[in-house]
Design an enzyme around this catalytic site. Structure first.
Site, PDB file in Angstrom:
ATOM      1  N   ASN A  10      19.898 -28.087 -53.457  1.00  0.00           N
ATOM      2  CA  ASN A  10      19.394 -26.792 -53.918  1.00  0.00           C
ATOM      3  C   ASN A  10      20.159 -26.483 -55.200  1.00  0.00           C
ATOM      4  O   ASN A  10      21.371 -26.600 -55.235  1.00  0.00           O
ATOM      5  CB  ASN A  10      19.669 -25.721 -52.842  1.00  0.00           C
ATOM      6  CG  ASN A  10      19.211 -24.338 -53.284  1.00  0.00           C
ATOM      7  OD1 ASN A  10      18.450 -24.219 -54.240  1.00  0.00           O
ATOM      8  ND2 ASN A  10      19.679 -23.319 -52.605  1.00  0.00           N
ATOM      9  N   GLU A  24       6.391  -1.663 -60.931  1.00  0.00           N
ATOM     10  CA  GLU A  24       6.409  -2.317 -59.613  1.00  0.00           C
ATOM     11  C   GLU A  24       4.992  -2.515 -59.098  1.00  0.00           C
ATOM     12  O   GLU A  24       4.671  -3.555 -58.513  1.00  0.00           O
ATOM     13  CB  GLU A  24       7.247  -1.490 -58.642  1.00  0.00           C
ATOM     14  CG  GLU A  24       7.293  -2.007 -57.225  1.00  0.00           C
ATOM     15  CD  GLU A  24       7.858  -3.422 -57.095  1.00  0.00           C
ATOM     16  OE1 GLU A  24       8.466  -3.926 -58.059  1.00  0.00           O
ATOM     17  OE2 GLU A  24       7.664  -4.031 -56.024  1.00  0.00           O
ATOM     18  N   LYS A  48       3.455  -6.150 -58.048  1.00  0.00           N
ATOM     19  CA  LYS A  48       2.879  -6.420 -56.711  1.00  0.00           C
ATOM     20  C   LYS A  48       1.479  -6.988 -56.822  1.00  0.00           C
ATOM     21  O   LYS A  48       1.129  -7.974 -56.166  1.00  0.00           O
ATOM     22  CB  LYS A  48       2.841  -5.121 -55.895  1.00  0.00           C
ATOM     23  CG  LYS A  48       4.175  -4.756 -55.307  1.00  0.00           C
ATOM     24  CD  LYS A  48       4.549  -5.700 -54.193  1.00  0.00           C
ATOM     25  CE  LYS A  48       5.966  -6.155 -54.094  1.00  0.00           C
ATOM     26  NZ  LYS A  48       6.784  -6.454 -55.190  1.00  0.00           N
ATOM     27  N   HIS A  83       0.203   3.470 -78.064  1.00  0.00           N
ATOM     28  CA  HIS A  83       0.908   2.713 -79.123  1.00  0.00           C
ATOM     29  C   HIS A  83       0.538   1.236 -79.075  1.00  0.00           C
ATOM     30  O   HIS A  83       1.366   0.376 -79.355  1.00  0.00           O
ATOM     31  CB  HIS A  83       2.418   2.905 -78.960  1.00  0.00           C
ATOM     32  CG  HIS A  83       2.852   4.328 -79.152  1.00  0.00           C
ATOM     33  ND1 HIS A  83       2.844   4.969 -80.375  1.00  0.00           N
ATOM     34  CD2 HIS A  83       3.240   5.256 -78.250  1.00  0.00           C
ATOM     35  CE1 HIS A  83       3.248   6.212 -80.229  1.00  0.00           C
ATOM     36  NE2 HIS A  83       3.491   6.428 -78.947  1.00  0.00           N
ATOM     37  N   LYS A 105      11.448 -16.707 -52.265  1.00  0.00           N
ATOM     38  CA  LYS A 105      12.035 -15.424 -51.867  1.00  0.00           C
ATOM     39  C   LYS A 105      13.380 -15.191 -52.520  1.00  0.00           C
ATOM     40  O   LYS A 105      13.739 -14.061 -52.800  1.00  0.00           O
ATOM     41  CB  LYS A 105      12.193 -15.373 -50.345  1.00  0.00           C
ATOM     42  CG  LYS A 105      12.625 -14.013 -49.824  1.00  0.00           C
ATOM     43  CD  LYS A 105      11.584 -12.956 -50.080  1.00  0.00           C
ATOM     44  CE  LYS A 105      11.994 -11.589 -49.599  1.00  0.00           C
ATOM     45  NZ  LYS A 105      11.063 -10.540 -50.029  1.00  0.00           N
TER      46      LYS A 105
HETATM   47  C1  AGP Z   1       9.647  -9.220 -55.643  1.00  0.00           C
HETATM   48  O1  AGP Z   1       8.365  -8.966 -55.049  1.00  0.00           O
HETATM   49  C2  AGP Z   1       9.701 -10.577 -56.259  1.00  0.00           C
HETATM   50  N1  AGP Z   1       9.480 -11.552 -55.241  1.00  0.00           N
HETATM   51  C3  AGP Z   1      10.914 -10.824 -57.135  1.00  0.00           C
HETATM   52  O2  AGP Z   1      10.681 -10.123 -58.329  1.00  0.00           O
HETATM   53  C4  AGP Z   1      12.285 -10.371 -56.607  1.00  0.00           C
HETATM   54  O3  AGP Z   1      12.362  -8.972 -56.551  1.00  0.00           O
HETATM   55  C5  AGP Z   1      13.351 -10.884 -57.577  1.00  0.00           C
HETATM   56  O4  AGP Z   1      13.310 -12.286 -57.566  1.00  0.00           O
HETATM   57  C6  AGP Z   1      14.777 -10.393 -57.230  1.00  0.00           C
HETATM   58  O5  AGP Z   1      15.127 -10.900 -55.983  1.00  0.00           O
HETATM   59  P1  AGP Z   1      16.477 -10.342 -55.292  1.00  0.00           P
HETATM   60  O6  AGP Z   1      16.232  -8.885 -54.975  1.00  0.00           O
HETATM   61  O7  AGP Z   1      16.659 -11.188 -54.076  1.00  0.00           O
HETATM   62  O8  AGP Z   1      17.596 -10.510 -56.289  1.00  0.00           O
END
Ligand code: AGP
Length: 635
Positions: free
Chosen positions: A100, A508, A512, A531, A630
């Protein structure tokens, strides 16, 4: 970004590895594979695509091996296909590696190996590691020494799992700036990038810290620093409830997690806000384990100590600026946090996208507080930005949903949100919990600095405590929101606008919709529309306006009317009974009346539902959208 697992013990390894990988699939799902040692022979099963493809391979091959490592991938080097899937082998096919992160100097190492006659089968940086360990092993004839020497050659941030056919009773794990946990069972041991994956088998874990190597056997684990010195570390006990991945009757985790938001807020508020007449306290008076019972277990209490904000009143009063670093949704929450803290504390707050901080002069010093916001606590850019601030002497504070994450290791002050694991890749309940944490932090700082009266503090706390019930009122209208949203499912471009406290909400909402439905969407400060962005508007473009009573209501309404004058399809998130909204917009997604200051906690929910219903209608993979992961642990 990727998930690493391992198992050795009396059971068949492949089903255990698969079950652990299921818990880590949220970290990446481009391909998956396992390396197992059966009757002294190392073999690899791996496939591009979702974990189900690997599961089929395992079902067809029925391996009985009792030791192995596994991996689920989010591609960084090399397209997601079978040969780039992990594990990767050395030339003798007797050493397997899962990885990783990124090896920054892999090309020069690869060139050297090619000059020495090594052939490569994949485009990955990982394969270089397998060949290096094997090459060094040929002279050292000792796996630990071979690994010590190999890590000395690598540059970058990485976590590794290694098995060798010559050492079928051991798994090796290496951690450099990532997270790896070793689960200790009864005559069996486990390895995982995220301790959640081993909770189904044991709640005793030993975490690898930075620059450490683990030699794992059925009996336990030995830890070594990269300089070869052995490290002693007591196991930590995770909360007693093994993590259960369960949709709870909902079609998707995402919808379940949207509906969990009232509970999440109640739990986060209950933890830090005992009563509206009491000060906000970030050192929990109890250390509730996952079934809510207080514990006086020394290890858990030790864990809880890292939960709190341990800044003294003097330090809190001496802070003269705040810097917030975050990415994605957490960045949007931080933009709201800025407005909260500035309004309550009269304290300047800068918010930066963490990846933008890198290589830039960070304007913090000993009288600054730098806040890192990350639901996973593993986002590489956010962690690196916080480390930069620490070097400049700044106080630091983390806001995370994962107290067992890397973030919790690098800051003495931590606000932990009470979301439970968020399985869906798109953040929803963790966003609302981050906002809640900022409201609590704003009140906490204002009280400590004497910036608000007792009466004002009491009112704020009582208003905050009322939010979960208001959320439930919105969720009760889910079907109405679904029907209204589907009218826009065939859009190709959607614009979201908001002002002040709801400019971040517009950002946001756009994120989404993009990440769930793959429809292109943009969020703008409502005043910015004229603008330039207004050029994209026509009758095919829906414009979603966040419109709540307050200081920016009239101006936001004017901006929306400018969009209407271009024949845009008009949607509003507005307060119930707003007659002007009813006259101006084709569709109104209504929320209960709420003070503008707290409105971001409500206005985002109709957008979450709208994005969900459109994505589901379009048949998208709602819980695991394409190309996403994630936790983004690469920079
Ligand atoms: C959120 O819906 C996204 N999957 C992504 O923007 C996420 O918020 C971002 O990668 C930050 O992740 P974290 O909060 O684990 O740092």
């Amino acid at each position: 970004m990727c998930g690493i697992v391992g198992y050795l013990g009396p059971a068949k390894a492949a089903p255990v590895l698969l079950s652990e990988l299921r818990c880590l699939e949220y970290r990446g799902y481009d391909s998956a594979g396992v390396a197992i040692i059966q009757d002294g022979e190392l073999s690899v099963l791996k496939a591009a695509g979702k974990l189900n493809n690997l599961e089929k391979l395992i079902t067809d091959n029925k391996p009985t091996a009792t030791v192995g490592i596994g991996h689920t991938r989010w591609a960084t080097h090399g397209v997601p296909n079978d040969q780039n899937a992990h594990p990767h082998l050395d030339a003798s096919k007797t050493i397997a590696v899962v990885h990783n992160g990124i090896i920054e100097n892999y090309e020069e190492l690869k060139d050297e190996l090619i000059k020495d006659g090594y052939a490569f089968e994949s485009d990955t940086d990982t394969e270089v590691i397998a060949h290096l360990i094997s090459k060094v092993y040929e002279t050292e004839k000792d796996m630990l020494k071979a690994i010590f020497k190999t890590v000395g050659l690598l540059r970058g941030a990485y976590a590794l799992g290694v098995v060798s056919q010559k050492h079928p009773d051991k798994i090796y794990a290496i951690n450099q700036h990532y997270s790896l946990s070793v689960g200790l069972g009864n005559n069996e041991s486990f390895l995982a990038s995220d301790s959640m994956a081993v909770r189904q088998y044991t709640n005793k874990v030993v975490r690898l810290e930075q620059s450490e190597i683990a030699e794992i056997t059925k009996e336990g684990v030995r830890l070594f620093a990269f300089d070869g010195k052995e490290v002693k570390r007591r196991p930590m006990s995770l909360d007693s409830n093994p993590y259960v991945i369960d949709k709870g009757g909902y079609k998707h985790f995402l919808l379940k997690e949207i509906h969990e938001q009232p509970l999440v807020l109640r739990q986060t508020l209950a933890k830090y806000l005992v009563h509206p007449t009491k000060p906000v306290s970030f050192i929990p008076h109890i250390t509730p384990n996952s079934n809510g019972a207080a514990t006086n277990n020394e290890e858990e209490n030790q864990l809880s100590k890292s939960y709190g904000v341990h800044l003294t009143e003097m330090e809190l009063k001496g802070i003269d600026r705040i810097q917030v670093v975050a990415c994605g949704t957490a960045y949007h929450a931080s933009l709201v946090g800025k407005l909260i803290i500035e309004q309550l504390c009269n304290l300047p707050v800068s918010v930066d996208i963490a990846s933008e901080i890198r290589g830039r002069r960070l304007m913090v010093n000993e009288s600054s507080l730098t806040i890192a916001v990350s639901q996973s606590g593993e986002t590489a850019d956010t962690l690196a930005a916080l480390e930069e601030a620490k070097k400049l002497g700044s106080f630091t504070l983390g806001i995370t949903n994962r107290p067992d994450s890397h973030l919790s290791q690098i800051t003495p002050n931590l606000i932990v949100t009470e979301c439970g694991i968020e399985v869906s890749v798109a953040a929803t309940k963790t966003y609302l919990a981050q906002l809640t944490s900022f409201y609590l932090l704003g009140i906490y700082l204002a009280e400590a600095r004497g910036a608000i009266t007792t009466e004002h503090a009491r009112k704020l706390k009582s208003d905050l405590n009322a939010i979960p019930t208001l959320l439930e009122q919105i969720l009760a209208k889910e079907n109405e929101i679904r029907l209204a949203s589907l009218k826009y499912a065939d859009a190709h471009d959607v614009v979201f606008i908001g002002r002040g406290f709801n400019y971040p909400t517009a950002l946001e909402g756009a994120l989404k919709l993009k990440e769930l439905s793959y429809i292109h969407a943009s969020g703008y400060a409502a005043g910015e529309l004229k603008h330039g962005p207004i050029a994209v508007l026509d009758s095919k473009v829906p414009v979603v306006t966040v419109l709540v009573p307050g200081v920016v209501y009239e101006k936001t309404l004017s901006n929306a009317q400018e969009a209407r004058a271009r024949n845009a399809q008009m949607i509003a998130v507005a307060v119930e009974g707003d007659e002007q909204a009813a006259r101006t917009f084709d569709t109104v997604l209504s929320i209960p009346a709420v003070d503008e200051f707290f409105s971001p906690l409500l206005t985002v929910v109709p957008m979450q539902l709208m994005s969900y219903f459109i994505a589901d209608y379009l048949g998208k993979d709602v819980d695991q959208p394409r190309n996403l992961a994630k936790s983004v642990t690469v920079e």
